[in-house]
Design a protein around this motif. Structure first.
Motif, PDB file in Angstrom:
ATOM      1  N   MET A  97      -5.593  11.019  -6.919  1.00  0.00           N
ATOM      2  CA  MET A  97      -5.811  12.204  -6.087  1.00  0.00           C
ATOM      3  C   MET A  97      -4.937  12.211  -4.845  1.00  0.00           C
ATOM      4  O   MET A  97      -4.528  13.265  -4.367  1.00  0.00           O
ATOM      5  N   VAL A  98      -4.673  11.028  -4.294  1.00  0.00           N
ATOM      6  CA  VAL A  98      -3.809  10.969  -3.110  1.00  0.00           C
ATOM      7  C   VAL A  98      -2.366  10.657  -3.498  1.00  0.00           C
ATOM      8  O   VAL A  98      -1.524  10.411  -2.640  1.00  0.00           O
ATOM      9  N   GLY A  99      -2.095  10.654  -4.808  1.00  0.00           N
ATOM     10  CA  GLY A  99      -0.725  10.510  -5.302  1.00  0.00           C
ATOM     11  C   GLY A  99      -0.153   9.115  -5.153  1.00  0.00           C
ATOM     12  O   GLY A  99       1.051   8.943  -4.972  1.00  0.00           O
ATOM     13  N   LEU A 100      -1.003   8.084  -5.222  1.00  0.00           N
ATOM     14  CA  LEU A 100      -0.495   6.729  -5.013  1.00  0.00           C
ATOM     15  C   LEU A 100      -0.838   5.783  -6.166  1.00  0.00           C
ATOM     16  O   LEU A 100      -0.788   4.567  -6.007  1.00  0.00           O
ATOM     17  N   SER A 101      -1.155   6.356  -7.335  1.00  0.00           N
ATOM     18  CA  SER A 101      -1.584   5.472  -8.425  1.00  0.00           C
ATOM     19  C   SER A 101      -0.460   4.560  -8.883  1.00  0.00           C
ATOM     20  O   SER A 101      -0.709   3.481  -9.409  1.00  0.00           O
ATOM     21  N   SER A 102       0.794   4.966  -8.626  1.00  0.00           N
ATOM     22  CA  SER A 102       1.897   4.110  -9.065  1.00  0.00           C
ATOM     23  C   SER A 102       2.037   2.874  -8.177  1.00  0.00           C
ATOM     24  O   SER A 102       2.677   1.909  -8.559  1.00  0.00           O
ATOM     25  N   LYS A 103       1.422   2.919  -7.005  1.00  0.00           N
ATOM     26  CA  LYS A 103       1.601   1.787  -6.082  1.00  0.00           C
ATOM     27  C   LYS A 103       0.378   0.884  -6.052  1.00  0.00           C
ATOM     28  O   LYS A 103       0.170   0.139  -5.089  1.00  0.00           O
ATOM     29  N   TYR A 104      -0.439   0.953  -7.110  1.00  0.00           N
ATOM     30  CA  TYR A 104      -1.737   0.276  -7.019  1.00  0.00           C
ATOM     31  C   TYR A 104      -1.655  -1.229  -6.840  1.00  0.00           C
ATOM     32  O   TYR A 104      -2.575  -1.852  -6.358  1.00  0.00           O
ATOM     33  N   ARG A 105      -0.508  -1.820  -7.225  1.00  0.00           N
ATOM     34  CA  ARG A 105      -0.423  -3.279  -7.095  1.00  0.00           C
ATOM     35  C   ARG A 105       0.217  -3.715  -5.783  1.00  0.00           C
ATOM     36  O   ARG A 105       0.322  -4.906  -5.514  1.00  0.00           O
ATOM     37  N   ASN A 106       0.652  -2.771  -4.978  1.00  0.00           N
ATOM     38  CA  ASN A 106       1.288  -3.140  -3.713  1.00  0.00           C
ATOM     39  C   ASN A 106       0.270  -3.652  -2.698  1.00  0.00           C
ATOM     40  O   ASN A 106      -0.893  -3.325  -2.744  1.00  0.00           O
ATOM     41  N   ARG A 107       0.786  -4.425  -1.775  1.00  0.00           N
ATOM     42  CA  ARG A 107      -0.026  -4.823  -0.626  1.00  0.00           C
ATOM     43  C   ARG A 107       0.074  -3.715   0.417  1.00  0.00           C
ATOM     44  O   ARG A 107       1.100  -3.030   0.486  1.00  0.00           O
TER      45      ARG A 107
ATOM     46  N   LEU B 155       3.502  -0.567   2.299  1.00  0.00           N
ATOM     47  CA  LEU B 155       3.427   0.897   2.290  1.00  0.00           C
ATOM     48  C   LEU B 155       3.715   1.446   3.678  1.00  0.00           C
ATOM     49  O   LEU B 155       3.548   0.757   4.684  1.00  0.00           O
ATOM     50  N   SER B 156       4.127   2.718   3.720  1.00  0.00           N
ATOM     51  CA  SER B 156       4.320   3.370   5.016  1.00  0.00           C
ATOM     52  C   SER B 156       2.955   3.701   5.616  1.00  0.00           C
ATOM     53  O   SER B 156       1.934   3.656   4.928  1.00  0.00           O
ATOM     54  N   GLY B 157       2.950   4.035   6.898  1.00  0.00           N
ATOM     55  CA  GLY B 157       1.695   4.372   7.570  1.00  0.00           C
ATOM     56  C   GLY B 157       0.958   5.505   6.862  1.00  0.00           C
ATOM     57  O   GLY B 157      -0.251   5.424   6.641  1.00  0.00           O
ATOM     58  N   GLY B 158       1.707   6.559   6.500  1.00  0.00           N
ATOM     59  CA  GLY B 158       1.086   7.697   5.841  1.00  0.00           C
ATOM     60  C   GLY B 158       0.496   7.309   4.500  1.00  0.00           C
ATOM     61  O   GLY B 158      -0.600   7.733   4.138  1.00  0.00           O
ATOM     62  N   GLN B 159       1.229   6.447   3.784  1.00  0.00           N
ATOM     63  CA  GLN B 159       0.724   5.994   2.482  1.00  0.00           C
ATOM     64  C   GLN B 159      -0.536   5.150   2.659  1.00  0.00           C
ATOM     65  O   GLN B 159      -1.500   5.292   1.906  1.00  0.00           O
ATOM     66  N   GLN B 160      -0.514   4.307   3.697  1.00  0.00           N
ATOM     67  CA  GLN B 160      -1.706   3.483   3.950  1.00  0.00           C
ATOM     68  C   GLN B 160      -2.907   4.363   4.256  1.00  0.00           C
ATOM     69  O   GLN B 160      -4.015   4.105   3.800  1.00  0.00           O
ATOM     70  N   GLN B 161      -2.658   5.444   5.031  1.00  0.00           N
ATOM     71  CA  GLN B 161      -3.778   6.315   5.357  1.00  0.00           C
ATOM     72  C   GLN B 161      -4.286   7.022   4.099  1.00  0.00           C
ATOM     73  O   GLN B 161      -5.478   7.236   3.951  1.00  0.00           O
ATOM     74  N   ARG B 162      -3.358   7.342   3.188  1.00  0.00           N
ATOM     75  CA  ARG B 162      -3.792   7.963   1.936  1.00  0.00           C
ATOM     76  C   ARG B 162      -4.623   6.981   1.107  1.00  0.00           C
ATOM     77  O   ARG B 162      -5.600   7.365   0.462  1.00  0.00           O
ATOM     78  N   VAL B 163      -4.234   5.693   1.150  1.00  0.00           N
ATOM     79  CA  VAL B 163      -5.044   4.683   0.450  1.00  0.00           C
ATOM     80  C   VAL B 163      -6.445   4.649   1.051  1.00  0.00           C
ATOM     81  O   VAL B 163      -7.453   4.602   0.332  1.00  0.00           O
ATOM     82  N   SER B 164      -6.504   4.731   2.386  1.00  0.00           N
ATOM     83  CA  SER B 164      -7.829   4.658   3.007  1.00  0.00           C
ATOM     84  C   SER B 164      -8.642   5.912   2.692  1.00  0.00           C
ATOM     85  O   SER B 164      -9.864   5.855   2.591  1.00  0.00           O
TER      86      SER B 164
ATOM     87  N   GLY C 126      -3.875  10.065  14.079  1.00  0.00           N
ATOM     88  CA  GLY C 126      -3.446   9.547  15.385  1.00  0.00           C
ATOM     89  C   GLY C 126      -2.200   8.693  15.322  1.00  0.00           C
ATOM     90  O   GLY C 126      -1.398   8.688  16.249  1.00  0.00           O
ATOM     91  N   ALA C 127      -2.032   7.954  14.216  1.00  0.00           N
ATOM     92  CA  ALA C 127      -0.895   7.043  14.142  1.00  0.00           C
ATOM     93  C   ALA C 127       0.228   7.610  13.272  1.00  0.00           C
ATOM     94  O   ALA C 127       1.159   6.891  12.927  1.00  0.00           O
ATOM     95  N   LEU C 128       0.124   8.887  12.907  1.00  0.00           N
ATOM     96  CA  LEU C 128       1.101   9.450  11.968  1.00  0.00           C
ATOM     97  C   LEU C 128       1.938  10.536  12.621  1.00  0.00           C
ATOM     98  O   LEU C 128       1.530  11.160  13.612  1.00  0.00           O
ATOM     99  N   ASP C 129       3.121  10.798  12.085  1.00  0.00           N
ATOM    100  CA  ASP C 129       3.903  11.928  12.589  1.00  0.00           C
ATOM    101  C   ASP C 129       3.261  13.230  12.113  1.00  0.00           C
ATOM    102  O   ASP C 129       2.365  13.222  11.259  1.00  0.00           O
ATOM    103  N   SER C 130       3.725  14.366  12.655  1.00  0.00           N
ATOM    104  CA  SER C 130       2.983  15.605  12.434  1.00  0.00           C
ATOM    105  C   SER C 130       2.998  16.037  10.975  1.00  0.00           C
ATOM    106  O   SER C 130       2.015  16.553  10.460  1.00  0.00           O
ATOM    107  N   ARG C 131       4.092  15.767  10.265  1.00  0.00           N
ATOM    108  CA  ARG C 131       4.155  16.211   8.877  1.00  0.00           C
ATOM    109  C   ARG C 131       3.169  15.421   8.019  1.00  0.00           C
ATOM    110  O   ARG C 131       2.370  16.000   7.281  1.00  0.00           O
TER     111      ARG C 131
END
Ligand SMILES: Nc1ncnc2c1ncn2[C@@H]1O[C@H](COP(=O)(O)OP(=O)(O)OP(=O)(O)O)[C@@H](O)[C@H]1O
Ligand SMILES: [Mg+2]
Lengths: 250, 390
Positions: A128-138, A142-151, A170-175
């Motif tokens: 749903m957050v478009g990160l299923s391909s990165k499931y094995r990463n630590r 990941l970038s901050g935005g990706q980490q927030q999507r994981v959370s 708060g920790a992300l750029d506007s986009r």
């Protein structure tokens, strides 16, 4: 339904008492998208920690789905957090030693779900957050935005009724911030109650309703599109005008 | 959360800091290895001592006559009488006279043990003949110049053809009437390097001194104690004071040695166990550090619905896994070091299964007990304080 009745949170610092929440009452119905706004130190996080059963009020009552949770013991509160609440923090709060999938699985794990179901549910949330391909990463890969999507995926994996987000952009750029926000809107559309904390008015106006805190008291509670929701009362003068958020300038 | 999940988490968190995990385990590794080494070598030594005693014969009773100067001493007639009177408990008896004499074969002097014996000596010591005959009653009665040689003497001095040849003992020619079978590896320092002559001849060689040693065998293990009592009472009757004689029972000696060895081993194991205690404290220390370091992680887990008991279990399993892993390394180390050390000192080290199982159990217990305090500290953390922790 979230219901605060005359909630106080008082920190005793030496001989001065800090009233982080100073008699707060409000009701949030199921399916609402509420932004809690206010200056730094106004008590937003304190309110959210109580809503999230991470903290208890000094006095007053907090009811979640008709049950007074402020008197529950630790284990009962843990079950409430596990089944009914999902958290999104400003600092993502992913566990660095676990991979993305394991992080998303955590609430399901503590909920006692069998391994295979847990895995498929977690993968669905990551999808749903478009990160299923990165499931094995630590997380640190990941970038901050990706980490927030994981959370976000972690918060929604257990399909809780209420999602609490404390300064998620708060920790992300506007986009990337807007991207995160649009996930929250999608979740709201899917029926989740969203409580979003921000001190950025441009983000707050994306909610349906705004609760504005100042010095632990509610000074506005109503429609997000009412001009009074974003305009600071003249006597305070400390807060920036509507739409002027520092994160938004990037 | 299930046990296997907690276990996997624990292994993962150990794997992320291998060096620290190893250092944490060090106390346990050393403690367990020390316990295993002590027990294996101790058991090996015990076996060796027992087999030595068994070789000597567990039914053997050794009578030592210290004598009382010029006064009358007990003689071999009384000893033979004792045997005749007590056939129910005494099976055989022989004087055993170590003599000081020069033994020569041709012009070559042999360095060997010369013992004067009676005809029952062969039964008392369970010796076996390979050729000829043993010393007989007639030899002792007539003080005949005959001897029986051990297999080493036969090989070394007579190239295996000693029977019928002669040896010179203090200038007298002794005819070799028997050769004993090999009994202890045929070495110069074992029982095979020996020459036996009639005890009467041996006492004469010693200047008619008192016979100071008699060897008895009891009829069985059960009559050991009775045989000893009978001999002692006869000696007591004769001397009236137990300062002049001593009766040593091999089975008693064996028990005594076993007891001493058991005590020594208990003390050594207790000392080694202190290292296990220190190891436990080491684990507790590192776990406390780990709880502090992972305060935020604990807060995150709690925010996601972990109960106090989930957190406690995670840390206890981590501590238990650490110490059991240390224990296993310690066992492997201990077993191999014991084998090496045993080889060096000539003992067959014997790591018993029970020692290994107990070590594993003890290390698990150490980990769980010393892990409890840090785990409980983690479990009791307030979620919001833990989340805010920097
Ligand atoms: N653990 C604590 N001990 C003492 N005082 C506290 C504690 N937590 C919060 N406070 C005080 O309570 C008040 C409200 O804090 P809170 O964190 O809710 O503010 P906030 O609205 O979330 O601010 P920000 O936008 O900066 O995050 C502040 O004055 C803060 O100093
Ligand atoms: Mg805050």
């Amino acid at each position: 339904m979230i219901k605060f009745t005359d909630v106080y949170k008082i920190y005793q610092m030496g001989d001065t008492a800090v009233h982080a929440l100073d008699g707060v009452s409000f009701e949030i119905s199921d399916g609402e998208f509420v932004a809690i706004v206010g200056q730094s130190g106004s008590g937003k996080s304190t309110a959210m920690n109580i809503i999230g059963c991470l903290d208890v009020p000094t006095s007053g009552t907090y009811e979640l789905a008709g049950v007074d949770v402020s008197t529950m013991d630790d284990d009962q509160q843990a079950v409430i957090r596990n089944k009914m609440l999902g958290f999104i923090f400003q600092q993502y709060n992913l566990i660095p030693t676990l991979n993305v999938l394991e992080n998303v699985e955590l609430p399901l794990l503590y909920g006692g779900m069998p391994a295979s179901e847990r895995r498929s549910r977690a993968m669905k949330a990551l999808d749903m957050v478009g990160l299923s391909s990165k499931y094995r990463n630590r997380p640190n890969q990941l970038s901050g935005g990706q980490q927030q999507r994981v959370s976000i995926a972690r918060a929604l994996a257990g399909n809780p009724g209420v999602i609490l987000a404390d300064e998620p952009t708060g920790a992300l750029d506007s986009r990337t911030g807007r991207e995160v926000l649009s996930f929250l809107q999608q979740l709201n559309a899917a029926g989740h109650t969203i409580v979003l904390i921000t001190h950025d008015n441009s983000i707050a106006v994306r909610a349906q309703r705004i609760i504005r805190l100042q010095d632990g008291r509610i000074i506005y509670d109503g429609d997000a599109h009412d001009p009074r929701a974003v305009v600071q009362p003249t006597e305070s003068g400390a807060e920036e005008p509507a739409g002027f958020g520092e994160e938004d300038e990037a | 959360m299930s046990f296997s999940q907690s276990f996997r988490l624990a292994v993962k968190s150990l794997a992320t800091s291998k060096m620290r995990a190893l250092l944490t385990m060090l106390g346990i590794i050393i403690g367990v290895a020390a316990v295993i080494i002590i027990i294996s070598l101790g058991d090996g030594m015990n076996d060796m001592i027992n087999s030595e005693f068994e070789k000597m014969g567990t039914n053997l009773l050794q009578v030592q006559i210290m004598g009382r100067g010029t006064a009358q001493n007990i003689g071999e007639e009384e000893m033979y009488a004792l045997e005749d009177e007590n056939p129910d408990c005494i099976a055989a008896m022989s004087p055993s006279v170590s003599s000081v004499a020069t033994v020569k074969q041709g012009s070559e002097t042999l360095s060997t043990t010369l013992t004067g014996v009676g005809e029952e000596y062969i039964a008392v010591k369970s010796l076996e003949l390979s050729q000829g005959r043993f010393i007989q009653y007639i030899d002792t009665a007539r003080m005949q110049d005959v001897c029986v040689i051990g297999s080493y003497v036969n090989e070394e001095s007579f190239n295996g053809a000693g029977l019928g040849e002669t040896l010179s003992i203090n200038g007298n020619e002794y005819t070799i009437v028997g050769v004993l079978a090999e009994q202890a590896d045929n070495t110069s320092y074992g029982g095979d390097n020996s020459v036996y002559i009639p005890y009467t001849n041996a006492t004469r060689l010693n200047g008619n001194a008192v016979i100071s040693q008699y060897l008895f065998t009891a009829t069985s293990e059960d009559t050991n104690a009775r045989a000893k009592a009978v001999i002692e009472s006869r000696l007591e009757q004769f001397y009236g004071d137990d300062d002049y004689y001593m009766v040593i029972s091999m089975s008693e000696m064996m028990d005594m040695m076993g007891n001493i060895q058991g005590t020594v081993m208990t003390v050594l194991v207790a000392i080694a166990a202190i290292s296990l205690l220190v190891g436990g404290i080491g684990i507790m220390n590192i776990m406390l550090v780990s709880v502090t370091e992972r305060t935020r992680e604990i807060g995150i887990r709690k925010s996601l619905g972990a109960k106090g008991k989930d957190i406690r279990r995670q840390f206890i399993i981590e501590a238990g896994t650490t110490s059991v892993l240390g224990g296993i390394i310690g066992i492997v180390l201990g077993v191999s070091l014991a084998a090496v050390a045993g080889n060096i000192v000539g003992i067959t080290a014997k790591a018993s299964l029970s020692a290994i199982l107990i070590s594993t159990g003890v290390s698990l217990a150490v980990g769980v007990i010393f892990g409890y305090l840090p785990a409980n500290k983690a479990a009791k953390l307030n979620p919001i304080d833990a989340l805010r922790y920097e």
